[in-house]
Design a protein around this motif. Structure first.
Motif, mmCIF file in Angstrom:
data_model
loop_
_atom_site.group_PDB
_atom_site.id
_atom_site.type_symbol
_atom_site.label_atom_id
_atom_site.label_comp_id
_atom_site.label_asym_id
_atom_site.label_seq_id
_atom_site.Cartn_x
_atom_site.Cartn_y
_atom_site.Cartn_z
ATOM 1 N N MET A 21 0.848 -1.183 0.000
ATOM 2 C CA MET A 21 0.000 0.000 0.000
ATOM 3 C C MET A 21 0.888 1.237 0.000
ATOM 4 S SD MET A 21 -2.583 1.543 2.854
ATOM 5 C CE MET A 21 -1.459 1.262 4.153
ATOM 6 N N SER A 22 0.471 2.227 -0.739
ATOM 7 C CA SER A 22 1.251 3.453 -0.791
ATOM 8 C C SER A 22 1.034 4.272 0.484
ATOM 9 C CB SER A 22 0.854 4.281 -2.013
ATOM 10 O OG SER A 22 -0.381 4.915 -1.809
ATOM 11 N N LEU A 23 2.084 4.967 0.850
ATOM 12 C CA LEU A 23 1.992 5.856 2.006
ATOM 13 C C LEU A 23 1.006 6.989 1.738
ATOM 14 C CD1 LEU A 23 5.735 6.047 3.085
ATOM 15 C CD2 LEU A 23 3.886 4.733 4.146
ATOM 16 N N GLU A 24 0.902 7.402 0.464
ATOM 17 C CA GLU A 24 -0.030 8.471 0.103
ATOM 18 C C GLU A 24 -1.477 8.031 0.338
ATOM 19 O OE1 GLU A 24 2.293 7.351 -2.281
ATOM 20 O OE2 GLU A 24 3.772 8.877 -1.807
ATOM 21 N N LEU A 25 -1.800 6.800 -0.019
ATOM 22 C CA LEU A 25 -3.159 6.309 0.185
ATOM 23 C C LEU A 25 -3.476 6.177 1.671
ATOM 24 C CD1 LEU A 25 -5.849 5.339 -0.881
ATOM 25 C CD2 LEU A 25 -4.835 3.066 -1.210
ATOM 26 N N ARG A 26 -2.535 5.646 2.445
ATOM 27 C CA ARG A 26 -2.749 5.553 3.898
ATOM 28 C C ARG A 26 -2.964 6.948 4.470
ATOM 29 N NH1 ARG A 26 -2.082 1.849 8.018
ATOM 30 N NH2 ARG A 26 -1.217 0.336 6.574
ATOM 31 N N ALA A 27 -2.177 7.920 4.028
ATOM 32 C CA ALA A 27 -2.315 9.294 4.518
ATOM 33 C C ALA A 27 -3.682 9.876 4.118
ATOM 34 C CB ALA A 27 -1.179 10.166 3.990
ATOM 35 N N ALA A 28 -4.138 9.573 2.904
ATOM 36 C CA ALA A 28 -5.443 10.077 2.454
ATOM 37 C C ALA A 28 -6.577 9.465 3.276
ATOM 38 C CB ALA A 28 -5.639 9.780 0.972
ATOM 39 N N ILE A 29 -6.480 8.182 3.578
ATOM 40 C CA ILE A 29 -7.499 7.533 4.403
ATOM 41 C C ILE A 29 -7.458 8.098 5.820
ATOM 42 C CG2 ILE A 29 -8.178 5.328 5.455
ATOM 43 C CD1 ILE A 29 -7.228 4.008 2.770
ATOM 44 N N ASP A 35 -2.447 4.415 12.059
ATOM 45 C CA ASP A 35 -1.068 4.815 12.335
ATOM 46 C C ASP A 35 -0.166 3.638 12.680
ATOM 47 O OD1 ASP A 35 -1.822 7.430 11.853
ATOM 48 O OD2 ASP A 35 -1.947 7.977 13.989
ATOM 49 N N SER A 36 -0.747 2.522 13.090
ATOM 50 C CA SER A 36 0.058 1.353 13.480
ATOM 51 C C SER A 36 0.718 0.675 12.286
ATOM 52 C CB SER A 36 -0.821 0.330 14.206
ATOM 53 O OG SER A 36 -1.634 -0.384 13.275
ATOM 54 N N GLY A 37 0.248 0.981 11.089
ATOM 55 C CA GLY A 37 0.784 0.320 9.903
ATOM 56 C C GLY A 37 0.068 -0.985 9.571
ATOM 57 N N ALA A 38 -0.970 -1.323 10.331
ATOM 58 C CA ALA A 38 -1.723 -2.556 10.088
ATOM 59 C C ALA A 38 -2.348 -2.532 8.699
ATOM 60 C CB ALA A 38 -2.821 -2.710 11.143
ATOM 61 N N GLU A 39 -2.596 -3.719 8.173
ATOM 62 C CA GLU A 39 -3.309 -3.827 6.911
ATOM 63 C C GLU A 39 -4.727 -3.289 7.105
ATOM 64 O OE1 GLU A 39 -4.079 -7.077 3.407
ATOM 65 O OE2 GLU A 39 -2.969 -7.659 5.182
ATOM 66 N N LEU A 40 -5.212 -2.498 6.154
ATOM 67 C CA LEU A 40 -6.501 -1.826 6.303
ATOM 68 C C LEU A 40 -7.640 -2.525 5.563
ATOM 69 C CD1 LEU A 40 -5.395 1.905 5.871
ATOM 70 C CD2 LEU A 40 -5.525 0.542 7.962
ATOM 71 N N THR A 74 -10.118 -11.797 7.163
ATOM 72 C CA THR A 74 -8.664 -11.708 7.107
ATOM 73 C C THR A 74 -8.288 -10.411 6.412
ATOM 74 O OG1 THR A 74 -8.475 -14.103 6.971
ATOM 75 C CG2 THR A 74 -6.563 -12.845 6.317
ATOM 76 N N PRO A 75 -7.665 -9.493 7.125
ATOM 77 C CA PRO A 75 -7.364 -9.503 8.557
ATOM 78 C C PRO A 75 -8.633 -9.263 9.381
ATOM 79 C CG PRO A 75 -6.713 -7.398 7.619
ATOM 80 C CD PRO A 75 -7.214 -8.251 6.476
ATOM 81 N N PRO A 76 -8.557 -9.504 10.681
ATOM 82 C CA PRO A 76 -9.767 -9.434 11.505
ATOM 83 C C PRO A 76 -10.308 -8.021 11.738
ATOM 84 C CG PRO A 76 -7.855 -9.973 12.838
ATOM 85 C CD PRO A 76 -7.400 -10.004 11.413
ATOM 86 N N GLU A 77 -9.581 -7.008 11.351
ATOM 87 C CA GLU A 77 -10.049 -5.618 11.410
ATOM 88 C C GLU A 77 -9.800 -5.018 10.039
ATOM 89 O OE1 GLU A 77 -9.254 -1.562 14.079
ATOM 90 O OE2 GLU A 77 -8.254 -3.423 14.607
ATOM 91 N N HIS A 78 -10.852 -4.426 9.435
ATOM 92 C CA HIS A 78 -10.688 -3.891 8.081
ATOM 93 C C HIS A 78 -11.747 -2.830 7.780
ATOM 94 C CE1 HIS A 78 -12.774 -7.873 7.788
ATOM 95 N NE2 HIS A 78 -13.694 -7.105 7.242
ATOM 96 N N LEU A 79 -11.473 -2.078 6.705
ATOM 97 C CA LEU A 79 -12.330 -0.960 6.309
ATOM 98 C C LEU A 79 -13.582 -1.426 5.583
ATOM 99 C CD1 LEU A 79 -9.670 1.468 4.804
ATOM 100 C CD2 LEU A 79 -11.027 1.880 6.869
ATOM 101 N N SER A 80 -14.682 -0.721 5.869
ATOM 102 C CA SER A 80 -15.915 -0.900 5.110
ATOM 103 C C SER A 80 -16.592 0.465 4.998
ATOM 104 C CB SER A 80 -16.827 -1.929 5.775
ATOM 105 O OG SER A 80 -17.261 -1.477 7.027
#
Length: 179
Positions: free
Chosen positions: A1-9, A35-40, A48-54
């Protein structure tokens, strides 16, 4: 994942002004998770993973909103879905608008609400909620494989007892936004 996309989210989440203490807690926990760097994003169904975006997106007019009778959940829900890997939540809303309702090209505003909900005891959905102002005359073609029905409800007739547990809080927040 790009840092730009994580920052935008992260920016999308950080811009949400909490309605209440619960939303403030959900926002703080979600920002820490981002901020933890976990998969989103969910990579495999169901968890999988047990926490994710919807996302949820509510089509809203001046007097009510559209809900769908979701076959698997057995609840009246706003339309929405999981955010695909590498996708921004707003892009997920645009994609799900087409997949679930047959609607193209509606502008997707910033998220206005955020919840963290345990689903079926096995995963956590971090859900960004979007309110999309439309006319009830907008032609819709709902996904009959996923929904029994799509129906407009006036705000004073929403089926809270048979709906998403945070729907009443979202509608309360929406009332403040619309006012």
């Amino acid at each position: 994942m790009s840092l730009e996309l994580r920052a935008a989210i992260r920016a999308e989440v950080a811009a949400i002004i909490p309605l209440d203490e619960l939303e403030a807690e959900h926002l703080q926990a979600s920002l820490a998770w981002i901020d933890s760097g976990a998969e989103l994003w969910r990579r495999e169904k169901p968890a999988t993973p047990p926490e994710h975006l919807s996302t949820y997106f509510a089509l809203v007019d001046g007097s009510g909103l559209l809900l769908v009778d979701h076959k698997n959940a057995g609840l009246w829900l706003p339309t929405g879905g999981h955010v695909d890997p590498g996708e921004h939540p707003r892009d997920a809303v645009a994609r799900e608008l087409w997949e679930e309702l047959g609607v193209h090209s509606l502008p997707v505003p910033a998220a206005s609400f955020l919840t963290r909900t345990e689903v079926a005891g096995h995963h956590l959905d971090v859900t960004l909620w979007y309110a999309l102002p439309v006319s009830r005359m907008l032609p819709l073609r709902y996904d009959q494989t996923e929904f029994n029905e799509a129906r407009w409800f006036d705000f004073n007739q929403l089926p809270y007892s048979d709906s998403e547990p945070h729907l009443a809080r979202f509608v309360a927040k929406l009332a403040k936004i619309i006012a």
